[in-house]
Design an enzyme around this catalytic site. Sequence first.
Site, PDB file in Angstrom:
ATOM      1  N   HIS A 135      11.321  49.873 -12.306  1.00 24.19           N
ATOM      2  CA  HIS A 135      10.362  50.919 -11.963  1.00 24.19           C
ATOM      3  C   HIS A 135      10.937  52.245 -12.432  1.00 24.19           C
ATOM      4  O   HIS A 135      12.042  52.628 -12.061  1.00 24.19           O
ATOM      5  CB  HIS A 135      10.103  50.967 -10.456  1.00 24.19           C
ATOM      6  N   CYS A 136      10.183  52.953 -13.259  1.00 23.96           N
ATOM      7  CA  CYS A 136      10.670  54.182 -13.889  1.00 23.96           C
ATOM      8  C   CYS A 136       9.963  55.395 -13.287  1.00 23.96           C
ATOM      9  O   CYS A 136       8.740  55.538 -13.424  1.00 23.96           O
ATOM     10  CB  CYS A 136      10.444  54.122 -15.397  1.00 23.96           C
ATOM     11  N   ILE A 137      10.736  56.281 -12.644  1.00 21.93           N
ATOM     12  CA  ILE A 137      10.130  57.478 -12.044  1.00 21.93           C
ATOM     13  C   ILE A 137       9.634  58.436 -13.120  1.00 21.93           C
ATOM     14  O   ILE A 137       8.729  59.247 -12.874  1.00 21.93           O
ATOM     15  CB  ILE A 137      11.118  58.208 -11.116  1.00 21.93           C
ATOM     16  N   ASN A 140       6.274  57.303 -13.773  1.00 20.76           N
ATOM     17  CA  ASN A 140       5.542  57.052 -12.528  1.00 20.76           C
ATOM     18  C   ASN A 140       4.839  55.698 -12.577  1.00 20.76           C
ATOM     19  O   ASN A 140       3.695  55.554 -12.153  1.00 20.76           O
ATOM     20  CB  ASN A 140       4.521  58.173 -12.273  1.00 20.76           C
ATOM     21  N   ASN A 141       5.533  54.714 -13.093  1.00 24.18           N
ATOM     22  CA  ASN A 141       4.944  53.395 -13.284  1.00 24.18           C
ATOM     23  C   ASN A 141       6.074  52.388 -13.458  1.00 24.18           C
ATOM     24  O   ASN A 141       7.213  52.761 -13.740  1.00 24.18           O
ATOM     25  CB  ASN A 141       4.051  53.405 -14.532  1.00 24.18           C
TER      26      ASN A 141
END
Length: 294
Positions: A135-137, A140-141
């Site tokens: 999960h990559c901040i 945002n996905n």
Amino acid sequence: MTEKAKQQRGGGGGFAFSFPVTVVISSIAYIYISTVFVFIDRWFGLFSSPGIINAVVFTVIAFMCVFCYRLAIFTDPGRVPSTYTPDVEDNTIPIHEIKRKGGDLRYCQKCSHYKPPRAHHCRGCKRCVLRMDHHCIWINNCVGHANYKFFFIFVTYAVNACIYSMVLLVGSLAYDGIHDEDKNGGSFRTVYVVSGLLLVPLTISLCVLLGWHIYLILHNNTTIEYYEGVRALWLQEKGGSIYKHPYDLGPYENLTSVLGPNILSWLWPTASHIGSGLRFRTVYDLTKGASTSK
């Protein structure tokens, strides 16, 4: 809402404000403006032939970077169909992933359905994601089955844009310097300092990230599978066995499974080759194919 509509809306179920995404967009805008209207202009002159060529090339790279970034944000990484059930009696499927404890088929208690191979539950997205990498901040996905290529080529274009901008920054400094305070009033000095402070750590971190994902692609691994594989390797070596990642088909096959069979489209954001994400080729498929051809 249809499954296709959900795919188009993205992993979070629609757009929501994200501070990290705002930081990324602001950084891209600042680097683009400073590169084209300061570095290129002061080194070559923006309306000279070298200036126009460099501005056009950098604009194309920046456009592809933004375009792929948008796709990585708004493309759903992959949803597990509500009707999915693993068929343990299907002999064409050589591997079914099982739980570490108990040996049962992987079942998500939070989503109330079975998990296909390589799928994992994301606490950020609050659902299971097909071929989940992480999960990559910054987007945002989740980075998963359907948007992994978009994420990878976004990072590739971002690395090229940062290196290109760094070269133009250094060249502009070497050609014109920043000491002409009478002419510039110190305004360009600030642009050079801020750009350097932004570009140097950004280039280093993006190069490390790109190198990491090149390694993962060449071994047909995800970030989650890599760390699971380290533990599996330790356990099997402890038991006297040798662990091999079942999805590692060889460097070229691994590359084409992620980037596509046509090398000309590897850096173009297409994903028609990726399949459903419910089943992936394994080394057992290769072994079975070799034995059949004999």
